[in-house]
Design a protein around this motif. Structure first.
Motif, PDB file in Angstrom:
ATOM      1  N   GLY A  98      -4.764  -0.453  -2.668  1.00  0.00           N
ATOM      2  CA  GLY A  98      -5.330  -0.238  -1.342  1.00  0.00           C
ATOM      3  C   GLY A  98      -5.799   1.170  -1.093  1.00  0.00           C
ATOM      4  N   ALA A  99      -5.103   2.149  -1.671  1.00  0.00           N
ATOM      5  CA  ALA A  99      -5.448   3.557  -1.495  1.00  0.00           C
ATOM      6  C   ALA A  99      -4.762   4.337  -2.612  1.00  0.00           C
ATOM      7  CB  ALA A  99      -4.998   4.063  -0.133  1.00  0.00           C
ATOM      8  N   PRO A 100      -5.262   5.534  -2.938  1.00  0.00           N
ATOM      9  CA  PRO A 100      -4.626   6.329  -4.000  1.00  0.00           C
ATOM     10  C   PRO A 100      -3.193   6.708  -3.636  1.00  0.00           C
ATOM     11  CG  PRO A 100      -6.828   7.163  -3.482  1.00  0.00           C
ATOM     12  CD  PRO A 100      -6.486   6.187  -2.410  1.00  0.00           C
ATOM     13  N   VAL A 108       0.868  -1.171   0.000  1.00  0.00           N
ATOM     14  CA  VAL A 108       0.000   0.000   0.000  1.00  0.00           C
ATOM     15  C   VAL A 108       0.910   1.229   0.000  1.00  0.00           C
ATOM     16  CG1 VAL A 108      -1.839  -1.227   1.188  1.00  0.00           C
ATOM     17  CG2 VAL A 108      -0.177   0.065   2.529  1.00  0.00           C
ATOM     18  N   PRO A 109       0.400   2.400  -0.393  1.00  0.00           N
ATOM     19  CA  PRO A 109       1.274   3.574  -0.555  1.00  0.00           C
ATOM     20  C   PRO A 109       2.107   3.925   0.667  1.00  0.00           C
ATOM     21  CG  PRO A 109      -0.820   3.983  -1.621  1.00  0.00           C
ATOM     22  CD  PRO A 109      -0.963   2.673  -0.906  1.00  0.00           C
ATOM     23  N   GLN A 114       6.180   4.241   0.723  1.00  0.00           N
ATOM     24  CA  GLN A 114       6.863   5.453   1.155  1.00  0.00           C
ATOM     25  C   GLN A 114       7.931   5.137   2.204  1.00  0.00           C
ATOM     26  OE1 GLN A 114       4.572   8.262   3.537  1.00  0.00           O
ATOM     27  NE2 GLN A 114       5.544   9.974   2.495  1.00  0.00           N
ATOM     28  N   ARG A 115       7.617   4.302   3.160  1.00  0.00           N
ATOM     29  CA  ARG A 115       8.579   3.970   4.211  1.00  0.00           C
ATOM     30  C   ARG A 115       9.792   3.236   3.651  1.00  0.00           C
ATOM     31  NH1 ARG A 115       4.159   1.735   8.612  1.00  0.00           N
ATOM     32  NH2 ARG A 115       3.134   3.735   9.016  1.00  0.00           N
ATOM     33  N   LEU A 116       9.562   2.340   2.694  1.00  0.00           N
ATOM     34  CA  LEU A 116      10.682   1.596   2.125  1.00  0.00           C
ATOM     35  C   LEU A 116      11.571   2.488   1.261  1.00  0.00           C
ATOM     36  CD1 LEU A 116       8.942  -1.787   1.198  1.00  0.00           C
ATOM     37  CD2 LEU A 116      10.414  -1.291   3.163  1.00  0.00           C
ATOM     38  N   GLY A 126      -4.056   1.464   4.387  1.00  0.00           N
ATOM     39  CA  GLY A 126      -3.751   2.850   4.070  1.00  0.00           C
ATOM     40  C   GLY A 126      -4.954   3.700   3.741  1.00  0.00           C
ATOM     41  N   LYS A 127      -6.162   3.134   3.820  1.00  0.00           N
ATOM     42  CA  LYS A 127      -7.357   3.899   3.497  1.00  0.00           C
ATOM     43  C   LYS A 127      -7.786   4.760   4.683  1.00  0.00           C
ATOM     44  CE  LYS A 127      -9.253   0.561   0.196  1.00  0.00           C
ATOM     45  NZ  LYS A 127     -10.384  -0.352  -0.105  1.00  0.00           N
TER      46      LYS A 127
END
Length: 484
Positions: free
Chosen positions: A262-264, A235-236, A240-242, A463-464
């Motif tokens: 999962g989310a935009p 999921v976004p 981002q964390r990776l 992530g929603k």
């Protein structure tokens, strides 16, 4: 394995697969033995005239997958449950359906004190000698697989799937990516459709499967395997964390495909992945379609495409006006989905028509790429103007003054609604700084009137944003502001 597996064939396939080294992070011997054991116990119950409804709420991957396969093999209706649900969420589920069996460590589940399950299997290795209460006739929901979905509201519903609908999604993925075996690296919850489908893709295609908690991965604990033939789903927020660490970004770049859903996803995140040459495949899908129904191929992503890709072979997506008229390429409207993988309905009701219209708005371009512009229910109407939160959120993120943001509409007697932003500030961000940065980016009616700084947004594991909670936070802030 093109046809849905009958009960005997399913467990035969599991037994055959146990002779190969296909699972990493899961004890495949324990998984196979537990599945066979549970299948035998369920078969005995069925011979007694009962097809039990099963709540599957196991934390252990071996036990969860064993229960899932046993229930599917025995054609028992099974409800996949999140073992981390709080009591109010369990109450929602129990108001909807009364289970005959609860598979999981009930001492660790936040079940309401008045929960009545005639037979509770607290340990897969121990089956009660008597199954009191199971003598009543079973349901006629044989073979139903209920997968939980909360949507953006957080209200739990169960999408009704079958072995056939789930396998249709697997076949569509194989055909789209032109691969026979699908090797998956799963760091998402298996009770969720995104995690479950990773297991099924590997299981039925004779691929390999790695199961690992995301926290371990984020800490740099990487499985030492050849990743070039593996798919991973993120999921976004996970992506981002990776990408924040060069080591993990380099690790991600080795994958055959990094599915993102999962989310935009926001533009800055996509650009960062593109710069690091991540073979990203942004997807559009949902629990109702058994995961992805459209996917942007990695080669298109790396070439600079910014959309949800093409529709997979097992599905069909069309765009319609509010009156139902079919729209032409480029025209924005309501998305309508037909697919072999489509849910049959929401438990216990079946759909009248084999089609599904989510809350999403979008369009298909001349090349057949799907573009999502936002959700119809999240559209804000302020002073007669339409504002789509995704556009405002993208502009706010582009300021680099926030680490997370959610835009909603608050009721207003004069304007109808006013644009309101909940944001997690980066460093010493102020609402004045944010407002100044948006002057040249957004029309005045699209700019937030209210800015609410929060420590974090109410997001689920996928992530929603939970919009009911976001609205509650905003309304409480507004009430406190009005009385101050």
């Amino acid at each position: 394995m093109e046809q849905p597996l009958a009960s005997g064939l399913l467990l035969q396939h599991l037994q055959a697969r146990s002779q190969t080294d296909w699972l990493i992070g899961v004890d495949q011997v324990k998984l196979t033995d537990l599945a066979q054991h549970l299948f035998q116990e369920l078969t005995q119950l069925i011979h007694q005239g009962t097809t039990p409804k099963i709540f599957l709420a196991e934390r252990s991957p071996e036990r969860f997958l064993a229960g899932f396969l046993a229930a599917c093999a025995a054609q028992c209706p099974v409800f996949l449950c999140n073992p981390c649900w709080v009591q109010a969420e369990w109450q929602q589920v129990l108001d909807l359906v009364t289970p005959d069996l609860i598979w999981g460590d009930c001492d660790s589940l936040a079940l309401p004190s008045n929960t009545l399950a005639p037979s509770v299997l607290e340990d897969f290795a121990q089956v009660p000698p008597k199954c009191g209460g199971l003598g009543r006739p079973g349901s006629d929901h044989s073979g139903w697989i209920m997968i939980p979905t909360g949507g953006s509201s957080g209200r739990i519903r169960f999408a009704i799937h079958t072995w056939s609908t789930l396998l249709a999604s697997v076949r569509g993925c194989q055909q789209y990516f032109e691969v026979q075996k699908i090797n998956s690296y799963c760091v998402l919850p298996i009770y969720h459709v995104s995690g479950l489908m990773q297991f099924l893709r590997s299981f039925v295609s004779d691929g390999k499967l790695v199961v690992q908690p995301f926290k371990q991965l984020e800490a740099g604990d990487y499985s030492s395997i050849d990743l070039t033939q593996f798919f991973i789903s993120l999921v976004p927020t996970q992506l981002q964390r990776l990408l924040e660490r060069q080591e993990s970004s380099h690790w991600l770049a080795q994958f055959h495909t990094v599915l993102l859903g999962g989310a935009p996803a926001w533009n800055d995140l996509l650009e960062a992945a593109r710069r690091d040459r991540i073979r990203l495949a942004p997807t559009y899908g949902m629990t109702e379609t058994a995961s992805q129904i459209a996917t942007l191929h990695p080669k298109d992503f790396l070439a600079g495409h910014q959309n949800s890709g093409r529709v997979l072979p097992h599905g069909n997506v069309s765009i319609h006006s509010e009156s139902g008229e079919l729209l032409l390429p480029g025209q924005v409207g309501h998305i309508r989905i037909q697919a072999e993988s489509l849910t049959l309905g929401y438990y216990p009701q079946l759909f009248e028509q084999p089609q599904f219209q989510p809350d999403d708005l979008g369009y298909l371009d001349q090349q057949g790429y799907l573009h999502i512009i936002g959700r119809s229910s999240h559209k804000i109407i302020t002073g007669g103007e339409n504002v789509f939160p995704a556009e405002v959120e993208a502009a706010i993120r582009a300021t680099n003054l926030v680490t997370d943001v959610c835009v909603i509409g608050l009721p207003n007697a004069h304007w109808g609604q006013v644009v309101t932003a909940l944001y997690v500030p980066a460093c010493q961000t102020t609402s004045t700084n944010l407002s100044d940065r948006l002057q040249a980016r957004l029309s005045k009616f699209k700019q937030p009137k209210y800015w609410i700084s929060v420590e974090h947004l109410p997001r689920n594991l996928q992530g929603k944003v939970n919009y009911e909670q976001a609205q509650a936070i905003a309304l409480k802030w507004f009430q406190n502001r009005s009385t101050a």
